[in-house]
Motif scaffolding. Structure first.
Motif, PDB file in Angstrom:
ATOM      1  N   UNK A  68       0.852  -1.188   0.000  1.00 24.15           N
ATOM      2  CA  UNK A  68       0.000   0.000   0.000  1.00 24.15           C
ATOM      3  C   UNK A  68       0.888   1.238   0.000  1.00 24.15           C
ATOM      4  N   UNK A  69       0.338   2.298  -0.585  1.00 23.96           N
ATOM      5  CA  UNK A  69       1.092   3.529  -0.807  1.00 23.96           C
ATOM      6  C   UNK A  69       0.309   4.703  -0.233  1.00 23.96           C
ATOM      7  N   UNK A  70       0.909   5.448   0.717  1.00 25.21           N
ATOM      8  CA  UNK A  70       0.200   6.604   1.267  1.00 25.21           C
ATOM      9  C   UNK A  70       0.056   7.701   0.223  1.00 25.21           C
ATOM     10  N   UNK A  71      -1.168   8.172   0.051  1.00 25.47           N
ATOM     11  CA  UNK A  71      -1.463   9.275  -0.851  1.00 25.47           C
ATOM     12  C   UNK A  71      -2.036  10.404  -0.007  1.00 25.47           C
ATOM     13  N   UNK A  72      -1.160  11.290   0.440  1.00 28.25           N
ATOM     14  CA  UNK A  72      -1.572  12.272   1.423  1.00 28.25           C
ATOM     15  C   UNK A  72      -1.758  11.623   2.780  1.00 28.25           C
ATOM     16  N   UNK A  73      -2.540  12.279   3.636  1.00 32.09           N
ATOM     17  CA  UNK A  73      -2.691  11.843   5.026  1.00 32.09           C
ATOM     18  C   UNK A  73      -3.837  10.866   5.242  1.00 32.09           C
ATOM     19  N   UNK A  74      -4.801  10.819   4.329  1.00 32.75           N
ATOM     20  CA  UNK A  74      -6.023  10.065   4.624  1.00 32.75           C
ATOM     21  C   UNK A  74      -6.372   9.003   3.584  1.00 32.75           C
ATOM     22  N   UNK A  75      -5.550   8.834   2.557  1.00 30.10           N
ATOM     23  CA  UNK A  75      -5.862   7.907   1.472  1.00 30.10           C
ATOM     24  C   UNK A  75      -4.701   6.951   1.262  1.00 30.10           C
ATOM     25  N   UNK A  76      -5.015   5.707   0.918  1.00 24.27           N
ATOM     26  CA  UNK A  76      -4.001   4.712   0.564  1.00 24.27           C
ATOM     27  C   UNK A  76      -4.380   4.081  -0.769  1.00 24.27           C
TER      28      UNK A  76
END
Length: 287
Positions: A68-76
């Motif tokens: 999984x890849x963090x996309x900003x603070x609230x989305x993966x």
């Protein structure tokens, strides 16, 4: 401490471990086994950007992966979910996904599902959002098209990150920090302001065009056409959500033909884009 780190599937006892850079050679072998095009360098970029797990058998072979890849603070964004063909009917994918979902429980989630994995993701609570159409092939022709794009300059980088966030719905600055050094770029300027961009980099069997963000299909064509010119007679790939129309017709005419479809699926409150559109994905794992 995380539970359920070992599991017996078929005749294999699998152990789950964190994915590390030294796993790249075995991960590359795993992706070859399922006909995925990822090179060792593509795996290295993924590991640098995300977090993942590998499933090993008793003698250390890697038989499964999930990231999984963090996309900003609230989305993966979830991707690189692979299981060895011999284990695909024995629950290995579900086991790996359960650990990824535990890691990302506080985030909304998005992924691009292959046909083989679609039912698994439905059973885990994901909902279908849209289709992604994979085009690839030797760029044998440069079709006529608009030519109002220009080469990207270093000064455009911050505006590109901001425009992508508007289209994607999340800040992907960390992704672009990895993409910029290995990509060629084109932009469209309006009154000196970036209003569209396309990146192109080595990936898989050749090069991938993406991300591509623009206001219209005509602008998207203008952005990708210089990359087709620069890499004519080479293998190019583009993953797009355009269901038809000018852009996909341009790709087909260039020899970058339709190949396959995956389904974008979401879990939780995943934002929709804004006043510009993501016409081309960075790849299916990153979105």
């Amino acid at each position: 401490m995380r539970a359920n780190l070992t599991k017996v599937l078929d005749s294999y006892e699998l152990t789950l471990t964190d994915m590390l850079p030294e796993d790249v050679p075995r991960l590359y072998e795993l992706s070859i086994a399922v006909n995925w095009p990822h090179r060792p360098k593509d795996w290295e970029m993924a590991i640098n950007l995300g977090r993942g797990y590998v499933a090993r058998d008793e003698i250390g072979r890697v038989l499964g992966s999930a990231m999984w890849f963090p996309m900003g603070e609230t989305l993966a964004s979830i991707g690189m979910v692979i299981t060895s063909p011999r284990l695909q009917d024995h629950g290995a994918g579900r086991w790996l996904m359960q650990h990824v979902l535990a890691d990302t429980r506080a985030r909304s989630k998005v992924l691009n599902a292959t046909k083989a994995a679609y039912r698994l993701y439905l059973s885990l609570g994901f909902s279908s959002r849209t289709s992604v159409f994979q085009h690839n092939g030797i760029a044998s022709k440069v079709p006529d098209g608009p030519d109002h794009a220009r080469p990207m300059l270093a000064d455009h980088a911050q505006a590109i990150v901001a425009l992508d966030a508007l289209a994607y719905g999340a800040d992907r600055r960390a992704l672009f920090e990895r993409l910029f050094p290995v990509s060629e770029g084109t932009v469209i300027l309006q009154d000196g302001i970036v209003c569209g961009f396309a990146l192109c980099r080595e990936f898989g069997r050749g090069r991938v065009i993406g991300p591509v963000v623009a206001k219209t299909e005509q602008d998207a064509i203008a952005l990708i056409r210089p990359h087709v010119i620069a890499h004519k007679d080479q293998f190019l790939r583009m993953d797009t959500r355009a269901e038809g129309g000018l852009l996909r017709r341009f790709l087909d005419e260039a020899g970058i033909a339709f190949y396959d479809t995956v389904t974008t699926m979401t879990l939780g409150e995943v934002p929709h884009g804004g006043s510009v559109t993501t016409y081309g994905l960075a790849n299916q794992a990153f979105g």
